[in-house]
Design a protein around this motif. Structure first.
Motif, PDB file in Angstrom:
ATOM      1  N   PHE A  43       0.823  -1.108   0.028  1.00 48.63           N
ATOM      2  CA  PHE A  43       0.155  -0.030  -0.032  1.00 48.63           C
ATOM      3  C   PHE A  43       0.877   1.354   0.090  1.00 48.63           C
ATOM      4  CE2 PHE A  43      -2.873  -3.368   1.672  1.00 48.63           C
ATOM      5  CZ  PHE A  43      -4.056  -3.033   1.059  1.00 48.63           C
ATOM      6  N   SER A  44       2.263   1.389  -0.363  1.00 51.44           N
ATOM      7  CA  SER A  44       3.094   2.312  -0.573  1.00 51.44           C
ATOM      8  C   SER A  44       3.278   2.861   0.948  1.00 51.44           C
ATOM      9  CB  SER A  44       2.678   3.222  -1.455  1.00 51.44           C
ATOM     10  OG  SER A  44       2.592   2.727  -2.620  1.00 51.44           O
ATOM     11  N   ALA A  45       3.230   2.082   1.988  1.00 55.57           N
ATOM     12  CA  ALA A  45       3.485   2.553   3.455  1.00 55.57           C
ATOM     13  C   ALA A  45       4.245   1.378   4.247  1.00 55.57           C
ATOM     14  CB  ALA A  45       2.181   2.895   4.183  1.00 55.57           C
ATOM     15  N   PHE A  46       5.515   1.406   3.746  1.00 57.88           N
ATOM     16  CA  PHE A  46       6.383   0.212   4.284  1.00 57.88           C
ATOM     17  C   PHE A  46       6.636   0.570   5.795  1.00 57.88           C
ATOM     18  CE2 PHE A  46      10.641  -1.197   5.383  1.00 57.88           C
ATOM     19  CZ  PHE A  46      10.304  -2.485   5.415  1.00 57.88           C
ATOM     20  N   GLY A  47       6.788   1.784   6.095  1.00 57.67           N
ATOM     21  CA  GLY A  47       7.191   2.220   7.550  1.00 57.67           C
ATOM     22  C   GLY A  47       6.010   1.810   8.482  1.00 57.67           C
ATOM     23  N   LEU A  48       4.771   2.213   7.900  1.00 53.91           N
ATOM     24  CA  LEU A  48       3.650   2.046   8.845  1.00 53.91           C
ATOM     25  C   LEU A  48       3.317   0.718   8.832  1.00 53.91           C
ATOM     26  CD1 LEU A  48       1.355   3.518  10.283  1.00 53.91           C
ATOM     27  CD2 LEU A  48      -0.031   3.306   7.978  1.00 53.91           C
ATOM     28  N   GLY A  49       3.726  -0.211   7.872  1.00 56.03           N
ATOM     29  CA  GLY A  49       3.125  -1.614   7.981  1.00 56.03           C
ATOM     30  C   GLY A  49       4.186  -2.311   8.799  1.00 56.03           C
ATOM     31  N   LEU A  50       5.581  -1.879   8.556  1.00 53.25           N
ATOM     32  CA  LEU A  50       6.712  -2.306   9.707  1.00 53.25           C
ATOM     33  C   LEU A  50       6.108  -2.065  11.205  1.00 53.25           C
ATOM     34  CD1 LEU A  50       9.292  -3.826   9.931  1.00 53.25           C
ATOM     35  CD2 LEU A  50      10.334  -1.632   9.778  1.00 53.25           C
ATOM     36  N   ALA A  51       5.764  -0.772  11.485  1.00 55.85           N
ATOM     37  CA  ALA A  51       5.425  -0.419  12.865  1.00 55.85           C
ATOM     38  C   ALA A  51       4.120  -1.268  13.231  1.00 55.85           C
ATOM     39  CB  ALA A  51       5.093   0.896  12.973  1.00 55.85           C
ATOM     40  N   ALA A  52       3.159  -1.482  12.307  1.00 49.58           N
ATOM     41  CA  ALA A  52       1.930  -2.277  12.758  1.00 49.58           C
ATOM     42  C   ALA A  52       2.406  -3.856  13.064  1.00 49.58           C
ATOM     43  CB  ALA A  52       1.100  -2.331  11.411  1.00 49.58           C
ATOM     44  N   GLY A  53       3.307  -4.341  12.400  1.00 49.95           N
ATOM     45  CA  GLY A  53       3.861  -5.604  12.675  1.00 49.95           C
ATOM     46  C   GLY A  53       4.497  -5.654  14.160  1.00 49.95           C
ATOM     47  N   MET A  54       5.237  -4.637  14.443  1.00 46.18           N
ATOM     48  CA  MET A  54       6.059  -4.691  15.913  1.00 46.18           C
ATOM     49  C   MET A  54       4.923  -4.300  16.805  1.00 46.18           C
ATOM     50  SD  MET A  54       9.362  -5.017  15.191  1.00 46.18           S
ATOM     51  CE  MET A  54      10.096  -4.244  16.653  1.00 46.18           C
ATOM     52  N   GLY A  55       3.872  -3.584  16.477  1.00 43.63           N
ATOM     53  CA  GLY A  55       2.927  -3.232  17.364  1.00 43.63           C
ATOM     54  C   GLY A  55       2.147  -4.665  17.923  1.00 43.63           C
ATOM     55  N   VAL A  56       1.701  -5.455  16.772  1.00 45.54           N
ATOM     56  CA  VAL A  56       1.165  -6.649  17.121  1.00 45.54           C
ATOM     57  C   VAL A  56       2.061  -7.493  17.983  1.00 45.54           C
ATOM     58  CG1 VAL A  56       0.394  -8.831  16.032  1.00 45.54           C
ATOM     59  CG2 VAL A  56      -0.330  -6.769  15.205  1.00 45.54           C
ATOM     60  N   TYR A  57       3.419  -7.531  17.729  1.00 44.86           N
ATOM     61  CA  TYR A  57       4.153  -8.280  18.531  1.00 44.86           C
ATOM     62  C   TYR A  57       4.201  -7.574  19.977  1.00 44.86           C
ATOM     63  CZ  TYR A  57       8.519 -10.646  20.136  1.00 44.86           C
ATOM     64  OH  TYR A  57       9.539 -11.490  20.799  1.00 44.86           O
ATOM     65  N   LEU A  58       4.323  -6.335  20.027  1.00 43.74           N
ATOM     66  CA  LEU A  58       4.222  -5.772  21.368  1.00 43.74           C
ATOM     67  C   LEU A  58       3.116  -6.190  22.208  1.00 43.74           C
ATOM     68  CD1 LEU A  58       5.654  -4.059  23.496  1.00 43.74           C
ATOM     69  CD2 LEU A  58       4.838  -2.158  22.367  1.00 43.74           C
ATOM     70  N   TYR A  59       2.111  -5.879  21.544  1.00 44.44           N
ATOM     71  CA  TYR A  59       0.491  -6.396  22.058  1.00 44.44           C
ATOM     72  C   TYR A  59       0.492  -7.657  22.771  1.00 44.44           C
ATOM     73  CZ  TYR A  59      -4.533  -7.265  22.436  1.00 44.44           C
ATOM     74  OH  TYR A  59      -5.643  -7.614  22.948  1.00 44.44           O
ATOM     75  N   ARG A  60       1.072  -8.591  21.905  1.00 46.19           N
ATOM     76  CA  ARG A  60       1.239 -10.072  22.549  1.00 46.19           C
ATOM     77  C   ARG A  60       1.918 -10.265  23.421  1.00 46.19           C
ATOM     78  NH1 ARG A  60       4.583 -14.118  22.267  1.00 46.19           N
ATOM     79  NH2 ARG A  60       3.844 -16.109  22.093  1.00 46.19           N
ATOM     80  N   HIS A  61       2.879  -9.500  24.028  1.00 46.44           N
ATOM     81  CA  HIS A  61       3.634  -9.665  25.129  1.00 46.44           C
ATOM     82  C   HIS A  61       2.786  -8.860  26.255  1.00 46.44           C
ATOM     83  CE1 HIS A  61       7.408 -11.873  23.690  1.00 46.44           C
ATOM     84  NE2 HIS A  61       7.258 -11.166  22.675  1.00 46.44           N
ATOM     85  N   LEU A  62       2.369  -7.685  25.956  1.00 46.74           N
ATOM     86  CA  LEU A  62       1.916  -6.904  26.877  1.00 46.74           C
ATOM     87  C   LEU A  62       0.574  -7.836  27.487  1.00 46.74           C
ATOM     88  CD1 LEU A  62       1.658  -3.350  25.276  1.00 46.74           C
ATOM     89  CD2 LEU A  62       3.018  -4.158  27.372  1.00 46.74           C
ATOM     90  N   ARG A  63      -0.087  -8.565  26.744  1.00 46.03           N
ATOM     91  CA  ARG A  63      -1.227  -9.335  27.215  1.00 46.03           C
ATOM     92  C   ARG A  63      -0.582 -10.468  28.343  1.00 46.03           C
ATOM     93  NH1 ARG A  63      -4.876 -11.952  23.021  1.00 46.03           N
ATOM     94  NH2 ARG A  63      -5.551 -12.861  24.981  1.00 46.03           N
ATOM     95  N   ARG A  64       0.617 -10.953  27.711  1.00 44.64           N
ATOM     96  CA  ARG A  64       1.309 -11.726  28.843  1.00 44.64           C
ATOM     97  C   ARG A  64       1.676 -11.035  29.930  1.00 44.64           C
ATOM     98  NH1 ARG A  64      -0.954 -14.878  25.744  1.00 44.64           N
ATOM     99  NH2 ARG A  64      -0.484 -16.488  24.390  1.00 44.64           N
TER     100      ARG A  64
END
Length: 435
Positions: free
Chosen positions: A25-46
């Motif tokens: 979608f021509s937003a590489f940085g935003l997509g990378l941040a979204a992937g990192m956010g998902v990973y961080l959200y998973r750890h925050l839940r744990r």
């Protein structure tokens, strides 16, 4: 390491997937941040699950999880379980110690490094008057205020126990012993020795009374024997020999009675009333003169003075102690022996030494030499006229002068008796002159 590798792969996959979608979608940085956010959200839940488990019910089963978090939950759960078992064992052990301490007749008091009360058993309530709720945290000297206990506590020299009345009942006599342990903490134990104290007092009174009552008949008997001895030439030879033996035994009994009375006085009377600076050169020379008369030229007796400071003490008691040591040296050394009476510096204090080059004493006898009536050689002691109380008198005199007796002897190498006095018992020559 395998779990960490999985986590790194998971992070890489999520970041890569997010970056790929963002690139589409021509937003590489935003997509990378979204992937990192998902990973961080998973750890925050744990992390939230871990927090809820530890704060609400840590003894329950850990939250379900896999990977690194699952391993962490399992390890924490096993660690907590082990800690609970350890704590339970410690509680059980502590409970048994407290129960056994409560069953003891002796008082047990635990003090922290400042001397404040931490714990005590029921016997301490009865003997020392400690109250469970009001006195916890109080300093021990605020509750046991006897000056002798305060001095004993602050001196930090707990080798010997202290005997004093109970702070709540003067009729109760306690023997108090303090032990240092841990981080400068103290364990105080108090034992009720009232019965032993009364028995000891009865013994002292009995010895003093009997000795006093024996004095008069012995004096009368000695007087008559002396009168008969003056007319010994008118008596049959056989009776004259018996008279000499009776005189010798009467004299020995008088010496024994006098020593017993002296011991009783040393035990019963308070010391200090007649203490004054003593000229040790003059005192030792006087004892040397008397000992030389007893030796009758058989031994050579000399005096050495290496310390100029006078000794603060009772002249009568110090003379008695030194005389006993000197007379023993005369009695138990062979003819031709050298005996030295010495006043010298010993560390910060000073000491009186009585040294001889006689036969010496086997070291196995040394610990018992100051016991009453203890004799290394009973036959020899009787023959020399000793009462068996000389070193007991020396011991009590030194105790009344804050001193102690040291004995250094070996068979065939002579004997050295050293009376060691602390620095506080010495008088500065200047102060003595001013006085």
């Amino acid at each position: 390491m395998r779990l960490w590798s999985h986590e790194i792969w998971r992070l890489g996959l999520l970041a890569g997937a997010g970056g790929l979608i963002g690139w589409f979608f021509s937003a590489f940085g935003l997509g990378l941040a979204a992937g990192m956010g998902v990973y961080l959200y998973r750890h925050l839940r744990r992390l939230r699950a871990l927090h809820r488990w530890l704060t609400r019910n840590p003894q329950a089963e850990p939250p379900a999880a896999n990977g690194l978090w699952g391993e962490l939950f399992d390890r924490l759960y096993r660690y907590q379980k082990g800690q609970r078992h350890t704590q339970e064992r410690l509680r059980t052990t502590l409970k048994r110690i407290q129960e056994s301490s409560e069953a003891m007749r002796d008082s047990v008091v635990m003090l922290d490094q400042h001397g404040d009360l931490e714990w005590w058993n029921g016997a301490a309530d009865r003997m020392l008057g400690l109250r469970t709720h009001q006195d916890r945290g109080q300093h021990i000297t605020n509750l046991v205020r006897d000056p002798r206990f305060v001095a004993y506590f602050n001196a930090r020299d707990y080798r010997d126990p202290l005997t004093l009345p109970s702070p709540i009942d003067e009729r109760m006599v306690l023997q108090i012993q303090i032990t240092l342990y841990g981080d400068d903490e103290r364990l105080l134990m108090a034992r009720d020795i009232t019965r032993l104290h009364r028995l000891e007092q009865m013994r002292r009174d009995f010895v003093a009374n009997v000795s006093h009552e024996l004095r008069t008949p012995l004096t009368v008997l000695a007087g008559y024997l002396e009168t008969y001895a003056d007319n010994a030439d008118q008596l049959p030879p056989r009776l004259a020999r018996s008279l000499a033996q009776m005189q010798g035994q009467t004299t020995r009994m008088q010496s024994l009675v006098n020593d017993l009375l002296l011991l009783s006085r040393l035990e019963l009377e308070q010391s200090g009333d007649d203490h004054a600076p003593l000229d040790m050169s003059e005192l030792l020379e006087s004892v040397r003169h008397d000992a030389a008369a007893l030796a009758n030229g058989q031994q050579q007796i000399s005096v050495e003075i290496d310390e100029q400071r006078p000794l603060l003490g009772s002249e009568q008691e110090i003379r008695s102690a030194v005389s006993n040591l000197a007379y023993n040296a005369v009695r138990y050394t062979p003819a031709g022996s050298q005996i030295v009476l010495r006043w010298k510096a010993c560390g910060p204090g000073a000491c009186i030494e009585v040294e001889d080059d006689g036969d010496g004493i086997d070291p196995e006898h040394v610990p018992r030499l100051t016991e009453r009536f203890y004799r290394v050689d009973k036959g020899r002691s009787t023959a020399t006229g000793g009462t068996g109380l000389g070193l007991a008198i020396v011991k009590h005199v030194l105790l009344r002068h804050d001193a102690n007796l040291e004995i250094d002897t070996r068979p065939g190498q002579g004997a050295l008796f050293r009376c060691v006095f602390p620095e506080g018992r010495l008088v500065s020559p200047r102060l003595n002159h001013d006085a």
